[in-house]
Write a protein that holds these residues in place. Structure first.
Motif, PDB file in Angstrom:
ATOM      1  N   LYS A   1       0.800  -1.217   0.000  1.00 11.64           N
ATOM      2  CA  LYS A   1       0.000   0.000   0.000  1.00 11.64           C
ATOM      3  C   LYS A   1       0.839   1.277   0.000  1.00 11.64           C
ATOM      4  N   GLN A   2       2.081   1.191  -0.465  1.00 17.85           N
ATOM      5  CA  GLN A   2       2.947   2.358  -0.591  1.00 17.85           C
ATOM      6  C   GLN A   2       3.296   2.564  -2.054  1.00 17.85           C
ATOM      7  N   THR A   3       3.530   3.810  -2.431  1.00 14.30           N
ATOM      8  CA  THR A   3       3.818   4.117  -3.831  1.00 14.30           C
ATOM      9  C   THR A   3       5.231   4.633  -4.057  1.00 14.30           C
ATOM     10  N   GLU A   4       6.020   4.838  -2.981  1.00 11.93           N
ATOM     11  CA  GLU A   4       7.380   5.333  -3.113  1.00 11.93           C
ATOM     12  C   GLU A   4       8.308   4.612  -2.145  1.00 11.93           C
ATOM     13  N   GLY A   5       9.597   4.621  -2.481  1.00 10.79           N
ATOM     14  CA  GLY A   5      10.594   4.022  -1.611  1.00 10.79           C
ATOM     15  C   GLY A   5      11.972   4.553  -1.944  1.00 10.79           C
ATOM     16  N   TYR A   6      12.924   4.327  -1.048  1.00  9.24           N
ATOM     17  CA  TYR A   6      14.305   4.758  -1.234  1.00  9.24           C
ATOM     18  C   TYR A   6      15.126   3.587  -1.768  1.00  9.24           C
ATOM     19  N   TYR A   7      15.838   3.831  -2.863  1.00  9.57           N
ATOM     20  CA  TYR A   7      16.637   2.807  -3.528  1.00  9.57           C
ATOM     21  C   TYR A   7      18.123   3.023  -3.235  1.00  9.57           C
ATOM     22  N   THR A   8      18.840   1.917  -2.968  1.00 11.38           N
ATOM     23  CA  THR A   8      20.287   1.970  -2.747  1.00 11.38           C
ATOM     24  C   THR A   8      20.925   0.754  -3.402  1.00 11.38           C
ATOM     25  N   LEU A   9      22.027   0.982  -4.111  1.00 10.31           N
ATOM     26  CA  LEU A   9      22.799  -0.084  -4.751  1.00 10.31           C
ATOM     27  C   LEU A   9      24.127  -0.220  -4.012  1.00 10.31           C
ATOM     28  N   ILE A  10      24.454  -1.429  -3.589  1.00 14.80           N
ATOM     29  CA  ILE A  10      25.727  -1.697  -2.915  1.00 14.80           C
ATOM     30  C   ILE A  10      26.480  -2.754  -3.715  1.00 14.80           C
ATOM     31  N   SER A  11      27.708  -2.430  -4.133  1.00 11.74           N
ATOM     32  CA  SER A  11      28.589  -3.392  -4.805  1.00 11.74           C
ATOM     33  C   SER A  11      29.562  -3.916  -3.761  1.00 11.74           C
ATOM     34  N   PHE A  12      29.716  -5.243  -3.713  1.00  8.45           N
ATOM     35  CA  PHE A  12      30.598  -5.815  -2.702  1.00  8.45           C
ATOM     36  C   PHE A  12      31.216  -7.115  -3.175  1.00  8.45           C
ATOM     37  N   GLU A  13      32.217  -7.552  -2.407  1.00  3.53           N
ATOM     38  CA  GLU A  13      32.907  -8.811  -2.674  1.00  3.53           C
ATOM     39  C   GLU A  13      32.813  -9.646  -1.407  1.00  3.53           C
ATOM     40  N   SER A  14      32.390 -10.907  -1.558  1.00  4.35           N
ATOM     41  CA  SER A  14      32.280 -11.794  -0.392  1.00  4.35           C
ATOM     42  C   SER A  14      32.246 -13.241  -0.861  1.00  4.35           C
ATOM     43  N   GLY A  15      32.223 -14.129   0.126  1.00  2.00           N
ATOM     44  CA  GLY A  15      32.091 -15.547  -0.174  1.00  2.00           C
ATOM     45  C   GLY A  15      30.660 -15.865  -0.568  1.00  2.00           C
ATOM     46  N   PRO A  16      30.446 -16.925  -1.331  1.00  2.00           N
ATOM     47  CA  PRO A  16      29.107 -17.242  -1.811  1.00  2.00           C
ATOM     48  C   PRO A  16      28.126 -17.640  -0.708  1.00  2.00           C
ATOM     49  N   GLU A  17      28.607 -18.119   0.425  1.00  4.15           N
ATOM     50  CA  GLU A  17      27.713 -18.529   1.512  1.00  4.15           C
ATOM     51  C   GLU A  17      27.070 -17.331   2.209  1.00  4.15           C
ATOM     52  N   PHE A  18      27.688 -16.166   2.118  1.00  3.74           N
ATOM     53  CA  PHE A  18      27.165 -14.987   2.806  1.00  3.74           C
ATOM     54  C   PHE A  18      25.875 -14.456   2.182  1.00  3.74           C
ATOM     55  N   THR A  19      25.684 -14.640   0.894  1.00  5.56           N
ATOM     56  CA  THR A  19      24.502 -14.071   0.245  1.00  5.56           C
ATOM     57  C   THR A  19      23.204 -14.654   0.793  1.00  5.56           C
ATOM     58  N   ALA A  20      23.213 -15.919   1.173  1.00  8.04           N
ATOM     59  CA  ALA A  20      22.016 -16.534   1.761  1.00  8.04           C
ATOM     60  C   ALA A  20      21.697 -15.890   3.104  1.00  8.04           C
ATOM     61  N   GLU A  21      22.718 -15.638   3.909  1.00  6.90           N
ATOM     62  CA  GLU A  21      22.519 -14.987   5.208  1.00  6.90           C
ATOM     63  C   GLU A  21      22.046 -13.544   5.017  1.00  6.90           C
ATOM     64  N   LEU A  22      22.611 -12.849   4.046  1.00  2.55           N
ATOM     65  CA  LEU A  22      22.200 -11.468   3.768  1.00  2.55           C
ATOM     66  C   LEU A  22      20.734 -11.421   3.355  1.00  2.55           C
ATOM     67  N   ASP A  23      20.327 -12.337   2.483  1.00  5.94           N
ATOM     68  CA  ASP A  23      18.934 -12.393   2.041  1.00  5.94           C
ATOM     69  C   ASP A  23      17.998 -12.706   3.214  1.00  5.94           C
ATOM     70  N   ARG A  24      18.415 -13.602   4.086  1.00  8.22           N
ATOM     71  CA  ARG A  24      17.606 -13.936   5.271  1.00  8.22           C
ATOM     72  C   ARG A  24      17.416 -12.704   6.159  1.00  8.22           C
ATOM     73  N   ARG A  25      18.484 -11.951   6.348  1.00  7.70           N
ATOM     74  CA  ARG A  25      18.389 -10.746   7.187  1.00  7.70           C
ATOM     75  C   ARG A  25      17.523  -9.679   6.539  1.00  7.70           C
ATOM     76  N   TYR A  26      17.583  -9.579   5.211  1.00  6.23           N
ATOM     77  CA  TYR A  26      16.698  -8.636   4.508  1.00  6.23           C
ATOM     78  C   TYR A  26      15.236  -8.981   4.804  1.00  6.23           C
ATOM     79  N   GLN A  27      14.901 -10.253   4.741  1.00  6.50           N
ATOM     80  CA  GLN A  27      13.513 -10.692   4.881  1.00  6.50           C
ATOM     81  C   GLN A  27      12.951 -10.461   6.272  1.00  6.50           C
ATOM     82  N   ILE A  28      13.784 -10.470   7.303  1.00  4.52           N
ATOM     83  CA  ILE A  28      13.270 -10.316   8.662  1.00  4.52           C
ATOM     84  C   ILE A  28      13.412  -8.892   9.195  1.00  4.52           C
TER      85      ILE A  28
END
Length: 131
Positions: free
Chosen positions: A57-84
């Motif tokens: 029910k919102q029509t606007e939001g703030y967008y941010t792009l982050i470029s980073f380097e990490s191990g492949p296992e971290f992306t799953a944890e990052l996505d989990r933290r985004y969701q909660i």
């Protein structure tokens, strides 16, 4: 690039209800999390944008792009933290292909080796659009 590390980009869309300061604080929190597990290369704040369709029910939001380097296992944890996390509306994590990250100077050098004058082509294009 370090052994076992990949290049990634993540886009975070935060709620406009947080305001600019709240959104910046949330992005800073995730930037610090990424820095703990890898290397932050670039943070690009795109600002407040209108959505193509309402989200929660919102029509606007703030967008941010982050470029980073990490191990492949971290992306799953990052996505989990985004969701909660409250205030995060949408996210996207993409693995960047290192073959497409050639620096502009290297591209220009390859063009010169091939006998292509990039600057002359650009100048001609500018002249044509001016006419």
């Amino acid at each position: 690039m370090a052994e076992g590390k990949n290049l990634y980009e993540t886009v975070i869309v935060t709620s406009a209800k947080l305001g600019e300061e709240g959104s910046a604080a949330l992005v800073e929190r995730f930037k610090n999390l990424i820095a703990e597990h890898g290397t932050v290369q670039n943070v690009d704040d795109w600002g407040k944008r209108r959505f193509a369709y309402p989200i929660e029910k919102q029509t606007e939001g703030y967008y941010t792009l982050i470029s980073f380097e990490s191990g492949p296992e971290f992306t799953a944890e990052l996505d989990r933290r985004y969701q909660i996390t409250d205030g995060i509306m949408r996210t996207l994590i993409v693995k960047r292909d290192p073959r497409h990250l050639a620096k502009p100077q290297q591209r220009a050098q390859k063009s010169e080796e091939a006998g292509i004058d990039v600057e002359a082509i650009a100048a001609e294009a500018v002249e044509e659009t001016a006419e």
